[in-house]
Design a protein around this motif. Structure first.
Motif, PDB file in Angstrom:
ATOM      1  N   GLU A   1       0.846  -1.209   0.000  1.00  0.00           N
ATOM      2  CA  GLU A   1       0.000   0.000   0.000  1.00  0.00           C
ATOM      3  C   GLU A   1       0.874   1.249   0.000  1.00  0.00           C
TER       4      GLU A   1
ATOM      5  N   ARG B   1       2.203   1.787  -3.471  1.00  0.00           N
ATOM      6  CA  ARG B   1       1.134   2.320  -4.330  1.00  0.00           C
ATOM      7  C   ARG B   1       1.004   3.836  -4.128  1.00  0.00           C
TER       8      ARG B   1
ATOM      9  N   GLU C   1       8.382  -3.622  -3.906  1.00  0.00           N
ATOM     10  CA  GLU C   1       7.214  -4.493  -4.151  1.00  0.00           C
ATOM     11  C   GLU C   1       7.663  -5.936  -4.352  1.00  0.00           C
TER      12      GLU C   1
END
Length: 674
Positions: free
Chosen positions: A268, A271, A295
């Protein structure tokens, strides 16, 4: 309505016992205002004990059997006493029920001049800022979410509270909620342009000004741990804290007094860094390339365990496992991300927020398996990992919450009331007291007013195989089918595992079709808990199959539920890392982990499941426990002696005859004594 005579109470003595007796008595205000109300000695005595504890700012453990009326027993003294009261319940559903139904009822009957507020966790309130961002970003991928977002956009214009439970059209589990609510990490605080309209701040302000505040255990303990729910501001001024469904506290407190960090949080963050970097500092870095290794490292950490679901203590992970290398790679890649954010953070408030989040996450990941600074505390925690289908969590869990919770109770004197239908094992509170650190505090049990001996049976079928045998799940259904048929559906089948829920659902579906039995089947997971229960009640002859979430906090009165089947005694899985560590610690002190922890825990859990059956004086039914260990093991007697005092049988014929009587007599005869 009968008025209350002037109360013979002053702020030193609290609510006098004669006032309590009048309020709960035959000619009292409750009797005059509530249809079907009947005075119960246990309820009155419990209210007196709670009143004394509130007046004396003492701690009290109050166990009250099903049907005692414990909610009114604590609300009456709490609402009439004065001072600030925090009531904490087990779930948000119970929280809503107290706030919307129980407290207004008592407040009106007693004409109590108290203000009441409801306070939930941050994620329950819409956030103006995040809703606006989501509308602008167009990040929604599914058509369903686009529709939900439209509903939410309309709702925010009319709602006074911003509480998402008011918008029932959008399911609580919808993924869109995470994009339109804030977390402690993503809240802009006083910097936010919508700060004056913020629903979280409004709810907290109301709670600070109210006499009675209703919270839930998750919120209470999240605050103690995170200082992010508004409870921290309430506690200093509270005279009384009441925990309803207090048997859930050890588990909830363990969750929050520990520390958890997950790969989902890392993804998150990536992102948000990517989105904010492109919005505010496009020239500051190659944002896609910057977040990609982080990631990948987070996903590789999850992939270190090929299995679907994993729960392992750090000691159970092989030294050669790719997990440790993947963890180091994640730490390194986080450092590189933070180095860039340090340079770009001043360009936007949201980038500064990403920087702070990244540092906090890195600290949590570093601290997880770091050597504790205080060597004496090294053994106080268990380190373990939990892998789900797409994420992995690193947990650091305290072996005992007692010392931490006791610290919270020190300081300002106030009343602490712990109440539940299931805290003791055969009137013995030792297990609960040792978990919570409530040594030498007064503890009382008030029995249920129900006549269990006449209202139902405890049935343990004969000839069941060992619960660990391969054919056990089939044997449960084989034994259950004739009883379900005799009960005309109207059954809860409570299982100890989700695997057993799925197996039982498949078998029963086949059997019902083959035998032409028209019993609607409701299976956990097919819909939300509230919706499943509503459909079950309305069907009148349904069979509901569920696991842990249906063992407690579920109230189905009358004929709709006449049979509760429990597949196995609810012992925690022995490979649970926290349980294993606690048992090891107990055994080092010369205690028996099974006798002193697993057994009392299973009994309290079983009492909750058994409590689903008889919900009022006219209910009748059968509690069927399939597990032969209830009879064959030396500890079995201790278990059934802790259950309600049903007539007992091992004969299927007794149970079938009982249901036959129920269906032929308008008011069923009591079961024959065996």
């Amino acid at each position: 309505m009968t008025d209350i005579p002037p109360l013979s109470t002053d702020t030193k003595d609290g609510l006098h016992h004669q006032d309590v007796e009048h309020i709960f008595g035959f000619d009292g205000p409750l009797s005059a205002a509530l249809p079907g109300y009947r005075p119960r000695q246990a309820q009155t005595e419990m209210a007196k004990a709670i009143s004394d504890a509130i007046a004396g700012q003492k701690t009290l453990l109050a166990e009250a059997g099903t049907g005692t009326g414990k909610t009114y027993a604590y609300l009456v003294p709490a609402l009439l006493w004065g001072g600030k009261v925090i009531v904490s319940t087990g779930t948000k559903n119970l929280q809503d029920q107290l706030f919307q139904r129980d407290i207004p009822t008592i407040k009106k009957i007693l004409k109590a001049p108290v203000s009441v507020a409801l306070l939930k966790g941050r994620s329950n309130y819409l956030c103006h800022y995040h809703l606006e961002r989501t509308q602008q970003n167009g990040r929604l991928t599914s058509r369903e979410d686009v529709g939900y977002l439209r509903d939410i956009s309309r709702f925010i214009k009319t709602t006074m509270t911003g509480d998402k439970s008011e918008l029932s059209r959008v399911p609580e589990t919808a993924s869109v909620w995470s994009l339109v609510t804030s977390t402690k990490d993503t809240c802009m605080g006083t910097e936010c342009q919508y700060y004056q309209d913020c629903f979280v701040m409004k709810a907290r302000k109301e709670a600070q000004q109210a006499d009675v505040v209703v919270v839930n255990h998750h919120l209470f303990f999240a605050d103690v741990a995170l200082k992010d729910t508004g409870v921290a501001e309430l506690l200093p001024s509270a005279n009384t804290v009441i925990f309803d469904e207090a048997h859930q506290l050890p588990e909830t407190a363990t969750l929050f007094f520990g520390d958890t960090v997950s790969t989902s949080q890392v993804l998150e963050l990536c992102r948000d860094v990517h989105a904010e970097g492109l919005s505010h500092a496009r020239d500051g870095a190659e944002w896609s390339k910057l977040v990609a290794p982080v990631e990948k490292a987070a996903r590789d950490l999850r992939l270190a365990f090929p299995q679907d679901i994993v729960r392992l203590s750090i000691d159970q992970i092989a030294a050669s496992s790719p997990f440790f290398e993947a963890l180091d790679t994640l730490k390194d890649s986080m450092s590189e991300l933070i180095a860039v954010l340090e340079k770009q953070a001043e360009r936007a408030e949201t980038l500064e927020q990403c920087r702070a989040r990244a540092i906090m996450l890195q600290d949590q990941i570093d601290d997880w398996n770091a050597e504790p600074k205080d060597a004496a505390k090294a053994g106080d925690y268990v380190l373990w990992v939990e892998a789900f289908s797409v994420s992995l969590q690193l947990h650091r869990t305290p072996l005992s919450i007692a010392p931490i919770f006791n610290k919270q109770r020190e300081g300002v004197p106030r009343a602490w009331i712990f109440t539940s239908a299931t805290m003791a094992v055969k009137n013995d509170f030792t297990h609960y007291v040792s978990q919570m650190g409530l040594w030498n505090e007064p503890a009382f049990t008030w029995p249920s007013p129900f006549n269990y001996q006449e209202q139902g049976y405890l049935y343990v079928p004969d000839g069941m195989p060992d619960p660990n045998s391969r054919d056990y799940a089939d044997a449960v259904i084989n034994a259950a089918l004739p009883v379900i048929t005799a009960a005309k559906g109207r059954t809860f089948l409570l299982c100890t595992t989700l695997k057993a829920v799925r197996f039982s659902a498949e078998r029963l579906k086949q059997e019902f079709e083959q035998r032409g039995l028209n019993f609607p089947l409701f299976v956990q997971g097919d819909a939300g808990r509230t919706e499943l229960l509503e459909r079950f009640r309305n069907s009148g002859n349904g069979v509901l199959i569920g696991s842990q979430s249906f063992w407690e906090g579920v109230d189905v009165r009358g004929e709709a539920l006449s049979l509760v089947i429990i597949d196995k005694l609810p012992f925690s899985p022995p490979d649970d890392p926290v349980l294993a560590a606690r048992i090891t610690a107990m055994e080092k002190k010369g205690m028996n982990g099974f006798v002193h922890h697993q057994l009392p825990e299973a009994i309290i859990n079983l009492k909750q499941g058994a409590g689903r059956l008889i919900r009022d004086e006219t209910d009748r039914g059968v509690l069927m426990i399939c597990d032969p260990r209830l009879i064959s093991k030396p500890y079995g007697k201790r278990i059934w002696q802790s259950l309600p005092g049903f007539a007992r049988t091992r004969l299927e014929s007794d149970v079938l005859a009982f249901f036959e009587r129920l269906s032929t007599e308008s008011s069923a005869a009591p079961p024959a004594k065996v």
